[in-house]
Design an enzyme around this catalytic site. Structure first.
Site, PDB file in Angstrom:
ATOM      1  N   ASP A  54     -17.069 -17.008  81.619  1.00 59.82           N
ATOM      2  CA  ASP A  54     -17.229 -15.505  81.016  1.00 59.82           C
ATOM      3  C   ASP A  54     -18.550 -15.460  80.537  1.00 59.82           C
ATOM      4  OD1 ASP A  54     -16.924 -17.323  78.914  1.00 59.82           O
ATOM      5  OD2 ASP A  54     -15.575 -16.075  77.968  1.00 59.82           O
ATOM      6  N   SER A  55     -19.379 -16.436  80.647  1.00 56.20           N
ATOM      7  CA  SER A  55     -20.872 -16.470  80.460  1.00 56.20           C
ATOM      8  C   SER A  55     -21.461 -15.397  81.164  1.00 56.20           C
ATOM      9  CB  SER A  55     -21.896 -17.823  80.892  1.00 56.20           C
ATOM     10  OG  SER A  55     -21.420 -18.310  81.911  1.00 56.20           O
ATOM     11  N   ASP A  93     -12.497 -18.716  84.009  1.00 52.54           N
ATOM     12  CA  ASP A  93     -12.279 -18.463  82.539  1.00 52.54           C
ATOM     13  C   ASP A  93     -11.388 -17.315  82.075  1.00 52.54           C
ATOM     14  OD1 ASP A  93     -13.610 -20.245  81.052  1.00 52.54           O
ATOM     15  OD2 ASP A  93     -15.553 -19.131  80.711  1.00 52.54           O
ATOM     16  N   LYS A 122      -9.632 -21.678  82.650  1.00 46.31           N
ATOM     17  CA  LYS A 122      -9.998 -22.259  81.229  1.00 46.31           C
ATOM     18  C   LYS A 122      -9.872 -21.365  80.077  1.00 46.31           C
ATOM     19  CE  LYS A 122     -14.477 -22.991  80.683  1.00 46.31           C
ATOM     20  NZ  LYS A 122     -14.859 -22.151  79.322  1.00 46.31           N
ATOM     21  N   GLU A 124     -10.386 -21.193  75.639  1.00 39.66           N
ATOM     22  CA  GLU A 124     -10.967 -21.619  74.282  1.00 39.66           C
ATOM     23  C   GLU A 124     -10.224 -21.857  73.342  1.00 39.66           C
ATOM     24  OE1 GLU A 124     -14.516 -19.331  73.445  1.00 39.66           O
ATOM     25  OE2 GLU A 124     -15.509 -19.369  75.203  1.00 39.66           O
ATOM     26  N   GLU A 189     -18.180 -28.278  74.397  1.00 38.26           N
ATOM     27  CA  GLU A 189     -19.397 -27.809  74.104  1.00 38.26           C
ATOM     28  C   GLU A 189     -20.088 -28.140  72.754  1.00 38.26           C
ATOM     29  OE1 GLU A 189     -19.356 -23.611  75.486  1.00 38.26           O
ATOM     30  OE2 GLU A 189     -21.455 -23.319  74.890  1.00 38.26           O
TER      31      GLU A 189
HETATM   32  O1  KIV Z   1     -18.645 -19.526  80.383  1.00 35.77           O
HETATM   33  C1  KIV Z   1     -19.092 -20.383  80.595  1.00 35.77           C
HETATM   34  O2  KIV Z   1     -20.156 -20.384  81.169  1.00 35.77           O
HETATM   35  C2  KIV Z   1     -18.646 -21.755  79.868  1.00 35.77           C
HETATM   36  C3  KIV Z   1     -19.555 -22.998  80.186  1.00 35.77           C
HETATM   37  C4  KIV Z   1     -20.589 -22.639  79.086  1.00 35.77           C
HETATM   38  C5  KIV Z   1     -18.700 -24.021  79.755  1.00 35.77           C
HETATM   39  O3  KIV Z   1     -17.773 -21.758  79.288  1.00 35.77           O
END
Ligand code: KIV
Length: 271
Positions: A54-55, A93, A122, A124, A189
């Protein structure tokens, strides 16, 4: 229909392949990607895991945080990535607020797997109930501990987590409990290298670090950071792999090799 060797999906890496890399001590390389062109390039360079992170809210959409990213955004980008890669394992994510209850998480994870084509989702934080619910439904889950970008408004800044001994003990305990709840992988992280080493040694699942030192089972970076694209300051734990590379493909290949040979991350990229 057979699930044996004629299966066309057999060329894709599976969680078993990644577990085998951990068992034999071979480092696992992972990069983020959000579109088909980079997906194909990263895949061709031999990177084992592509994270549709989600970056993308920051590096693709131009937001200040990852919070505005929606589940439809994630499905769209996951689909772009999965249809272009031949071998890499793809994790997508679950974005902010898309896993507020186990039932909501299941609906959104289904979208990422069914429409996005991801092999794992994924999420968090220490959401053990959500993880065990998803896993019972057959959804592979990757945990994410340490710095949690979706909690930026609580944290106030993107800083190293687990420096104090009580914080470190909590992260280790959460990692063990996430594994017990059924996660198949863990991203750590921005935590001290010593803590990441300890967690990696205690868990049987692959631990992928970002700003977590060289002793994790694998490494992940945000693609645009390691290609030095973007106006923002590159985080200390990242490295410009375009330096000394003749092309983007060379830079990604250099990263893959540096992870495999444990040349990256070095002390200057660790905490
Ligand atoms: O969203 C993302 O790119 C991430 C990485 C920083 C691990 O979760």
């Amino acid at each position: 229909m057979t699930y044996l060797s004629q299966d066309l999906s057999a060329a894709l890496l599976t969680i078993n392949d990644l577990n085998a890399l951990k068992r034999r001590g071979e480092k696992i390389s992972c990069l983020t990607a959000y579109d088909a062109s980079f997906s194909a390039l990263i895949d061709a360079a031999g990177i084992e895991i592509i994270l549709v992170g989600d970056s993308l809210g920051m590096v693709v959409q131009g937001h200040d945080t990852t919070l505005p990213v929606s589940i439809s955004d994630m499905v769209y980008h996951a689909r772009c990535v999965t249809q272009a890669r031949k071998r890499a394992f793809v994790i997508a994510d679950l974005p902010f607020m898309s896993y507020v209850t186990p039932a909501v998480a299941a609906q959104n994870a289904a979208k990422l797997l069914q429409s996005g084509g991801a092999q794992m989702v994924k999420l968090e934080g220490p959401h053990f109930d959500v993880v065990s619910f998803l896993v019972a439904l057959g959804v592979p889950v990757c945990g994410h501990l340490g710095l949690l970008p979706q909690s930026i408004n609580q944290l106030g800044s993107y800083k190293v987590q687990g420096k104090e001994s009580n914080e470190a003990a909590k992260i280790l305990a959460d990692a063990l409990q996430l594994q017990a709840a059924g996660v198949s992988m863990l991203v750590l992280e921005c935590v001290p290298a010593g803590l990441a080493k300890e967690i990696t040694a205690q868990l049987s699942i692959p631990v992928i670090g970002i700003g977590a030192g060289v002793d994790c089972d694998g490494q992940v970076l945000v693609l645009y950071d390691m290609l030095d694209v973007g106006a923002g300051k590159r985080p200390r734990f990242s490295k410009n792999f375009m330096e000394g590379s003749a092309s983007i493909f060379d830079a990604v290949s250099a990263y893959h090799l540096a992870v495999k040979t444990q040349q990256f991350p070095s002390v200057e990229h660790s905490f």
